[in-house]
Design a protein around this motif. Structure first.
Motif, PDB file in Angstrom:
ATOM      1  N   ASP A 218       0.851  -1.191   0.000  1.00 27.03           N
ATOM      2  CA  ASP A 218       0.000   0.000   0.000  1.00 27.03           C
ATOM      3  C   ASP A 218       0.886   1.240   0.000  1.00 27.03           C
ATOM      4  N   GLU A 219       0.611   2.136  -0.939  1.00 25.81           N
ATOM      5  CA  GLU A 219       1.483   3.313  -1.066  1.00 25.81           C
ATOM      6  C   GLU A 219       1.169   4.376  -0.018  1.00 25.81           C
ATOM      7  N   HIS A 220       0.041   4.231   0.668  1.00 24.62           N
ATOM      8  CA  HIS A 220      -0.387   5.279   1.601  1.00 24.62           C
ATOM      9  C   HIS A 220       0.220   5.101   2.984  1.00 24.62           C
TER      10      HIS A 220
END
Ligand code: HXC
Length: 266
Positions: free
Chosen positions: A189-191
């Protein structure tokens, strides 16, 4: 993105993510930024394919306040005659729920912006505070009212009159934030973890019927504005009104038939 100071995306079905993006000024809330923010929020609120919103900033700053350099030279006649900051209230009239995902600084107007959202999730690095007193002013975006509603008079006085910064743990203990999200990054997940969690919560909310969601938001907000008897009456009337929706028939039929409901927001 058509915007200069914010980013808008749809990382999950039915969920809009709005990211404050003025990194050089720690997301200081300038008038141009706020104009874009209000515009983006209104678009999402009016988009039938969006059910819930997440508002966030960067890892270092949700927002370090109103833009001090922009305010510095303003005069009384200017701020009064233009009702400076009145447009900040636009976020309060959104019908869909907004989750603030706060990492780093949420100071002054940044804290007030978070308080205007419906739910606040905080990273352990979150630093809230109302430093306006150190600048010769007071909170002007609802801070003295919304903070006092949440934490009570004595603590609100302390925070507004000393400008003391407080962290995620105190914020959670006092009910300013609903949850502190721990920092392990979610693989793939990039967040930020706090944004990831906010998106999960927004997706969960989006899995239900929008009409009931909006009625629930309206009813909870009424608790802060209305006397108890009026709030209870509004709640009951909203509850009654949901029996006119397909989603009520579908939700209760699905329970009785032991299946998942298919809400159509109608
Ligand atoms: C304008 C700001 C800003 C702000 C930071 N910057 N906060 N610019 N308005 N509110 C700018 C700095 O000037 C600097 O620009 C750059 O962002 C990075 O900030 P630094 O101070 O260098 O970073 P750091 O040393 O890490 O300190 C972070 C900080 C500090 C503790 C958050 O920036 C700070 O105290 N900011 C002001 C916080 C504040 O008082 N907020 C309340 C504002 S009044 P340059 O160009 O120098 O690199 C308010 C009123 C609301 O919000 C009332 C109505 C809603």
């Amino acid at each position: 993105s058509a915007f200069e100071h914010i980013l808008v995306s749809r990382p999950r079905p039915s969920v809009a993510l709005v990211t404050l993006n003025r990194p050089k000024a720690l997301n200081a809330l300038s008038s141009p930024l706020f104009k874009e923010l209000n515009h983006a929020l209104e678009l999402a609120d009016n988009d039938k394919d969006i059910s819930s919103l997440v508002l966030t900033g960067s890892e270092k700053a949700f927002a370090a306040g109103a833009d001090i350099k922009e305010m510095q030279s303003k005069t009384f006649s200017e701020v009064y005659s233009t009702d400076f900051l009145a447009n900040w209230a636009a976020i309060k009239s959104l019908r869909k729920p907004v989750i603030a995902a706060v990492s780093g600084y949420a100071l002054g107007g940044g804290a007030e912006l978070a308080l205007m959202c419906d739910i606040i999730l905080a990273s352990p690095t979150a630093k809230f505070g109302f430093p306006e007193i150190t600048l010769g002013v007071i909170p002007g975006g609802g801070g003295t009212q919304r903070l006092t509603n949440i934490v009570g008079k004595s603590k609100a006085m302390e925070l507004v009159l000393t400008g003391r910064v407080f962290g995620a743990e105190e914020a959670e203990r006092w009910g300013v934030v609903s949850k502190v999200v721990q920092t392990e990054k979610v693989p793939g997940d990039e967040h930020l973890p706090v944004v990831h969690e906010a998106l999960e919560m927004a997706s969960k909310i989006a899995s239900f019927g929008q009409l009931a969601t909006q009625a629930g938001k309206e009813a909870v907000n009424a608790a802060l504005d209305l006397p108890l008897s009026e709030g209870l009456r509004l709640e009951r009337r909203l509850f009654h009104s949901l029996f006119a929706t397909n989603d009520q028939k579908e939700g209760m039929a699905a329970f009785a038939e032991k299946r998942k409901p298919n809400f159509t927001h109608s």
